[in-house]
Design a protein around this motif. Structure first.
Motif: not given
Length: 415
Positions: A104-108, A117-119, A152-154, A158-159
């Motif tokens: 969730x780093x980049x969405x944050x 982000x959690x979803x 890493x792929x996830x 993420x964004x």
């Protein structure tokens, strides 16, 4: 730039102070939306440098790079990188952060709210085959190498970036894990249709993963940029042929997947059936063996009449273990799996490991025969249309690229 071009490299170069020759020299390449373009070449040829210039981890010193029509040098470098997914061999997870925090780093950073982000984290972990309830709170050191690579792929997805850069993403894993990760990623790509630049030194991996392959020489000069089929059939020069190596015909088995081969049905029995019932099934069906499955229809073992004796009161451990392959497995890997099994066939399973069908050596040989016949027909058709001499590299999206020069199929000069 046409609408279907996502990445456009125009005479891109990279020079370093103190070095006489540039690391990358005048590379031009158009990458279309939704395709995987693999950069492959010897160590030190500049393939990783070329890829890193797309998201400006390395700044180009000449030429232009357009991503979705925008010149990357005119964009804020940090914002650009947040819009492009990036996966490397060493994964690069932050060791002190949980899996969920890493993903969730980049969405944050982009300002997403906590619930969104959690979803997204749970959605992506599920997508890459990791149960969110089991893995979201773990630290990277609590994961296997293959699991870390999935995370890493996830994180790269993420964004929901339209472009992904992948630098030897599966190179640090063992062969079995690597094959599984490759298959899972190809399955994901069928759904997501990202535009991907993929760097590898392994030509077999390039054939399996790439929509098109750019074979690079020194300073990232393009020796040939073509589809895997045409690269194997028509290498542009001796350098490309040597890089492909021996066994080009065998490598063509990497061009087709198990899902393209006719599958047969096996006689299935449940693990809770009695040995007497199984013997009866074998006699009435006329099959040489039956395949046991668990309650979720996951294949277990092949059982023949000789495997069952009066001392057996259940099917636990009876027979020989079934060899399984996934629909995205190449015919090359499927054949290898079959030759290592005791029954000359493999069970096709879905992403959850459930039974789908059977492929046999006979069905693979038929597929190989069909491939050879299709290639012969293609060559005859080309010979009828194009007068000799023929430019060595075959057609891809309107032009050929030979030794870094785009050549139109109408016979005109280099562009």
């Amino acid at each position: 730039m046409t609408d279907d071009v996502m990445i456009d490299l125009q005479q891109v170069s990279k020079s370093y102070r103190g070095q006489k020759a540039p690391a990358v020299e005048n590379v031009s390449m158009r990458i279309h939306r939704g395709e995987i373009v693999v950069l492959v070449g010897p160590s030190g040829c500049g393939k990783t440098t070329t890829m890193k210039m797309i998201n400006r981890l390395i700044e180009p010193t000449g030429g232009r790079i357009l991503v979705d029509g925008a010149d990357v040098t005119a964009l804020d470098a940090t914002e650009l990188r947040r819009r492009i997914g990036y996966v490397i061999q060493q994964v690069g997870l932050f060791p002190h952060m949980s899996v969920a925090t890493n993903v969730g780093l980049v969405p944050k950073m982009l300002g997403w709210d906590r619930r969104r982000i959690e979803d997204r984290v749970d959605e992506l972990l599920d997508l890459v085959g990791l149960d969110p309830a089991q893995y979201r709170h773990r630290l990277p050191r609590q994961l296997s190498g293959g699991q870390q690579q999935r995370v890493g792929v996830a994180r790269a997805l993420a964004a929901d970036p339209p472009v992904m850069l992948m630098d030897e993403p599966f190179g640090a894993t063992d062969p079995l894990t690597r094959e599984k990760l490759q298959n899972e990623f190809l399955r994901l790509q069928e759904k997501l249709q990202k535009t991907i630049v993929f760097v590898t030194h392994d030509f077999d991996e390039a054939i399996k993963m790439g929509s098109r392959i750019a074979v690079l020489g020194e300073r990232s000069r393009i020796r040939q940029f073509d589809t895997p089929e045409h690269l194997l059939a028509n290498p542009a020069d001796e350098t490309v042929a040597r890089f492909i190596g021996a066994g080009a015909s065998l490598k063509q088995l990497n061009l087709r997947k198990v899902e393209a081969v006719d599958q047969e049905d096996a006689e299935l029995v449940r693990l809770d059936e009695s040995p007497a019932s199984v013997l009866n099934r074998l006699e009435t069906s006329g099959e040489w063996a039956v395949l046991t499955t668990d309650a979720e229809r996951r294949p277990q073992r092949w059982i023949t009449p000789s495997d069952l004796t009066p001392r057996h009161d259940n099917l636990d451990g009876v027979g020989i273990a079934a060899t399984t392959v996934e629909p995205q497995t190449t015919l090359h890997d499927a054949l290898d799996a079959m030759l290592g099994s005791s029954c000359g066939s493999a069970v096709v399973v879905d992403e959850a490991g459930r039974y789908r069908g059977i492929v046999s050596i006979e069905s693979l040989m038929k597929a190989i025969s069909d491939m050879r016949e299709a290639e012969r027909n293609h060559n005859r058709a080309v010979a009828d249309i194009v007068p000799a001499p023929v430019v060595p590299a075959a057609r891809t999206d309107g032009d050929r690229t030979v030794n870094g020069v785009q050549v139109p199929l109408d016979g005109g000069g280099p562009r």
